[in-house]
Write an enzyme that holds these catalytic residues in place. Structure first.
Site, mmCIF file in Angstrom:
data_model
loop_
_atom_site.group_PDB
_atom_site.id
_atom_site.type_symbol
_atom_site.label_atom_id
_atom_site.label_comp_id
_atom_site.label_asym_id
_atom_site.label_seq_id
_atom_site.Cartn_x
_atom_site.Cartn_y
_atom_site.Cartn_z
ATOM 1 N N HIS A 1 -5.897 -26.089 82.849
ATOM 2 C CA HIS A 1 -6.120 -28.000 83.127
ATOM 3 C C HIS A 1 -6.134 -28.217 82.065
ATOM 4 O O HIS A 1 -5.656 -29.542 81.483
ATOM 5 C CB HIS A 1 -7.204 -28.208 83.500
ATOM 6 C CG HIS A 1 -8.284 -28.903 83.325
ATOM 7 N ND1 HIS A 1 -9.066 -29.623 82.502
ATOM 8 C CD2 HIS A 1 -8.637 -29.938 84.484
ATOM 9 C CE1 HIS A 1 -9.400 -31.075 83.327
ATOM 10 N NE2 HIS A 1 -8.305 -31.348 84.188
ATOM 11 N N ASN A 2 -6.857 -27.518 80.784
ATOM 12 C CA ASN A 2 -6.694 -28.348 79.194
ATOM 13 C C ASN A 2 -5.752 -28.339 78.646
ATOM 14 O O ASN A 2 -5.630 -29.613 78.420
ATOM 15 C CB ASN A 2 -8.329 -28.157 78.269
ATOM 16 C CG ASN A 2 -9.334 -28.561 79.565
ATOM 17 O OD1 ASN A 2 -9.687 -29.425 80.288
ATOM 18 N ND2 ASN A 2 -10.389 -28.224 78.495
#
Length: 786
Positions: free
Chosen positions: A662-663
């Site tokens: 996600h990051n």
């Protein structure tokens, strides 16, 4: 059913000379007949070993009905429906004779007949009867369109998961699921059917019918009667198997299941099964803490009961629901014989009190919905209203209404009449499906096993008193105790999570390396702990501890200690749960979990997205680890997350892995936004970048929270973003993502380029860097840089 259209129906009752025929089947058939709901060509064949004739059997039915009804009315026409076939369950020739009986009726009526086989016998006889039915050809249908065959069986459907599965396999070898009618007569009760209408045909309460609106659910089946003449049967079953595994769980399913897709039987039964499948079986230590069992004095003297019997005649059980809709809502079940005053059979749904509460500070105002089956079928909604007079004082009142006035006073008659009527019509709504049976046994089995292993002593109680109920409630603790959690690390994210949970009714014990940080939150309701030892001591086992400390050594220090200082691994107990909610690298999770597992402590890794604002008001959570541990801790995730904003991914490290990716994606998205706005900034056009960001937020393809945050940054700092540094900070997740991709043999050029841009921005700050850093500050509070 007074018309003669359609095939004739033959109901064969195995065990027709027994108690079930006398108390339930025959009176229910008479009830249907008096209501004009029996097809004129419905016939009943009793099958049993007694040497009776048709006349003997009819006389027995007549005597039964005369004894149970004050005025059964004329019976001659009704009794002509009954004939008798003598035979033992093991005698194959008797089944062939039965087949000839049915064939003769079919010939007289000139066509196929529909056949219902009612097994009014102990479950030990099922295999023998069903095998002989199949061998005799009685289970065959006349053709593809008419002459159905259905089988009706009574609970208990096995005595545990394994035996119920074996029974299902036997039934499935002879019948389809559409032909199998498993009887739980509670499903035919008007009140339980009325719950469907109350919930799904009204909009008054259903929007609050979930974990956010409901505090707890309590279900009771307390009877004044005893075992009576059922001693031999009951002693091999007990209260939990007799009513807990079936009636009580079905009552819970009806009051908490999601709205079915339609009112068809398949959809309603699927909705009940889906709810029951979310019930998490209790662990052995939970059985010991969350259940109570007792036997009334004098029970062992009942005929057929073992003089050394350990069978419970009363039990109370507490559990906690799981799933996004109900996670963390406590449920209690209780049932018992010879309980007074009574009888009392009801479901009590208690709503949460409003926060803040407009009350005197001691009495919290709660609303309740109470569905009562006995002594009367009523629904009651409690509410609070102002008392008449000059002072402003409120009092509890209730809307009470009776579901209906019973026309039939005999116990079981209306329920069994409906079941027989529906079985003839082919409506399975009030019958139990295979999936429901499996789910119910899956929940009950660990309790029975724990009791068998001595986890819960068998208490005694005085019959015809309320003693058992009072002792059980005292033993299992007071209802409504706040759930507890420890939050370790009270920085921007940890403090937000702690306040979020406090708002949602949790008791939060907080610890921070700088003690004053925890003390400063005491006015918010936090219980501040000066040390890890104090934090653990303040939590009731089994404990849930949420870590929100920086990734790396800080996590290991809290978990395993530093120097002579103990860590959580030294302080927690088996079955406690540690949740690492920080941005730890996923490869660190398994070694930590393994060390904790060696001490019986469960570990969950949780990626937390949404920044300080999300932590405070509702975050996005990605959870990894063991499913059983997740289900035990699900309530804390459900309360921290935005609605629908948490998911479990099996395997230790999965949550942090998903968050890491996600990051990495976030790196690429922010980089693309920053480069695009840098291009617009450098163009010769006089563009209002705040306006651009705003218009992008109105149904454009790139509408996103990131673009919205950029609009906020422009509104705060102007198009030039002058206070913001052009050098971009980074915390490691991007590099971890690139490394994980490389190990997987996968190219991630966008994420990798975004990472290198951040690394290079220290030496080459730019407007693109300003945009990225401004975004980091908006959602994560990472500052404006230098």
């Amino acid at each position: 059913m007074n018309d003669t259209s359609g095939p004739a129906t033959i109901l064969v009752v195995f065990g027709a000379t027994g108690d079930l025929m006398a108390r339930k089947i025959a009176p229910s058939l008479l009830h249907l007949d008096r209501q004009g709901l029996l097809h004129p060509r419905l016939r009943v064949i009793g099958f049993s070993r007694r040497p009776w004739s048709d006349a003997d059997f009819r006389d027995r039915v007549r005597d039964t009905l005369t004894e149970r009804h004050q005025d059964p009315g004329p019976l001659e026409a009704f009794l002509k429906r009954f004939t008798y076939r003598r035979g033992t369950f093991e005698d194959a020739t008797a089944y062939h004779a039965l087949a000839e009986d049915i064939g003769g009726i079919a010939t007289d009526w000139g066509g196929c007949v529909d056949k219902l086989f009612y097994l009014a016998v102990p479950p030990d006889n099922y295999e023998t009867i069903l095998g002989n039915l199949a061998a005799s050809g009685l289970t065959s249908v006349c053709n593809a369109e008419t002459g159905y065959t259905r089988v009706l069986i009574e609970k208990p459907f096995g005595h545990d998961v394994a035996s119920s599965k074996a029974l299902d396999e036997l039934l499935a070898s002879l019948f389809t699921e559409e032909q199998i009618y498993r009887i739980d007569h509670y499903l035919a009760k008007e009140m339980l059917q009325g719950i469907l209408a109350f919930r799904f045909h009204n909009d008054l309460l259903e929007s609050a019918w979930n974990r956010a609106g409901i505090e707890r659910i309590d279900i009771s089946l307390l009877e004044t009667i005893g075992v009576e003449k059922r001693g031999r049967f009951y002693d091999g079953v007990g209260a939990l198997r007799d009513v807990g595994q079936n009636h009580l769980l079905q009552m819970l399913a009806l009051v908490t299941m999601d709205q079915p897709r339609t009112l068809d039987a398949d959809d309603i039964r699927a909705a009940r099964a889906s709810l029951l499948e979310t019930l998490r079986p209790l662990l052995p230590h939970e059985v010991a803490r969350s259940s109570y069992r007792a036997q009334h004095e004098g029970y062992r003297g009942i005929e057929g009961v073992d003089p050394e019997s350990e069978t419970e005649t009363y039990f109370r059980l507490k559990t906690m629901m799981s799933g996004p809709r109900w996670a963390g809502v406590p449920v209690s079940f209780e049932s018992g014989k010879r309980i007074a005053p009574g009888p009392l059979k009801r479901i009590v749904v208690t709503f949460r009190h409003r926060q803040p509460c407009l009350c005197d500070g001691t009495t919290h105002l709660r609303n309740r919905v109470v569905f009562t089956l006995e002594p009367d079928d009523t629904v009651s909604i409690t509410f609070w209203a102002k008392q008449p007079g000059f002072d402003y004082e409120v009092e509890e009142r209730a809307f009470d209404f009776a579901l209906y006035e019973k026309r039939e006073k005999l116990q079981y008659v209306e329920e069994y009449a409906k079941l027989l009527y529906d079985a003839v019509r082919g409506d399975q709504t009030s019958f139990v499906s295979t999936d429901e049976v499996r789910a119910m046994w899956r929940f009950v089995d660990p309790v029975i096993e724990g009791w068998s292993d001595g986890a819960v002593p068998l208490e005694s109680y005085t019959p015809d008193t309320h003693e058992a109920v009072e002792r059980a409630r005292e033993a299992l603790g007071r209802t409504g105790t706040k759930p507890q959690v420890g939050v370790l690390g009270l920085g921007k994210m940890g403090a937000g999570i702690a306040r979020n949970l406090l708002d949602r009714g949790w008791e939060v014990v907080g610890w921070n390396r700088t003690t004053s940080v925890a003390r400063a939150m005491e006015p918010d309701g936090l219980t501040a702990a000066d040390s890890l030892e104090d934090c653990v001591a303040a939590l009731r086992p089994p404990r849930i501890v949420w870590l929100m400390v920086p990734a790396g050594n800080a996590v290991d220090g809290v978990l395993f200690g530093t120097g002579d200082a103990p860590g959580l691994a030294d302080l927690l107990e088996p079955d406690d749960i540690v949740i690492d909610g920080g941005n730890s690298r996923f490869t660190s999770d398994e070694p930590r979990a393994e060390r904790l597992r060696g001490r019986g402590i469960d570990f969950l890794d949780c990626g937390t997205s949404g920044g300080p604002s999300g932590a405070r008001n509702g975050a996005c959570l990605m959870i990894g680890g063991d499913r059983e541990a997740f289900e035990r801790a699900e309530a804390v995730f459900a309360d921290i997350a935005v609605q629908g904003g948490y998911r479990f991914f099996p395997g230790v490290g999965s949550g942090h892995f998903v968050k890491m990716v996600h990051n990495g994606i976030e790196y690429g998205m922010m980089q693309a936004i920053a480069e695009g706005f840098s291009l617009m900034r450098r163009s010769e056009r006089d563009l209002d970048l705040e306006a651009v960001a705003d218009v992008y937020q109105h149904a454009s393809v790139i509408e996103s929270r990131l673009v919205g945050w950029l609009a906020d940054a422009y509104a705060r700092h102007g198009d030039g973003l002058d206070p913001v540094s052009g050098s971009v900070g980074h915390t490691g997740e991007g590099a971890w993502t690139v490394e994980a991709a490389r190990l997987a043999g996968l190219d991630v050029p966008v994420i990798e380029a975004a990472l290198h841009f951040r690394l290079d921005s220290d030496d080459a700050p730019s407007y693109t860097g300003k945009v990225v850093q401004a975004l980091r500050n908006e959602f994560g509070g990472h500052g404006l840089g230098t």
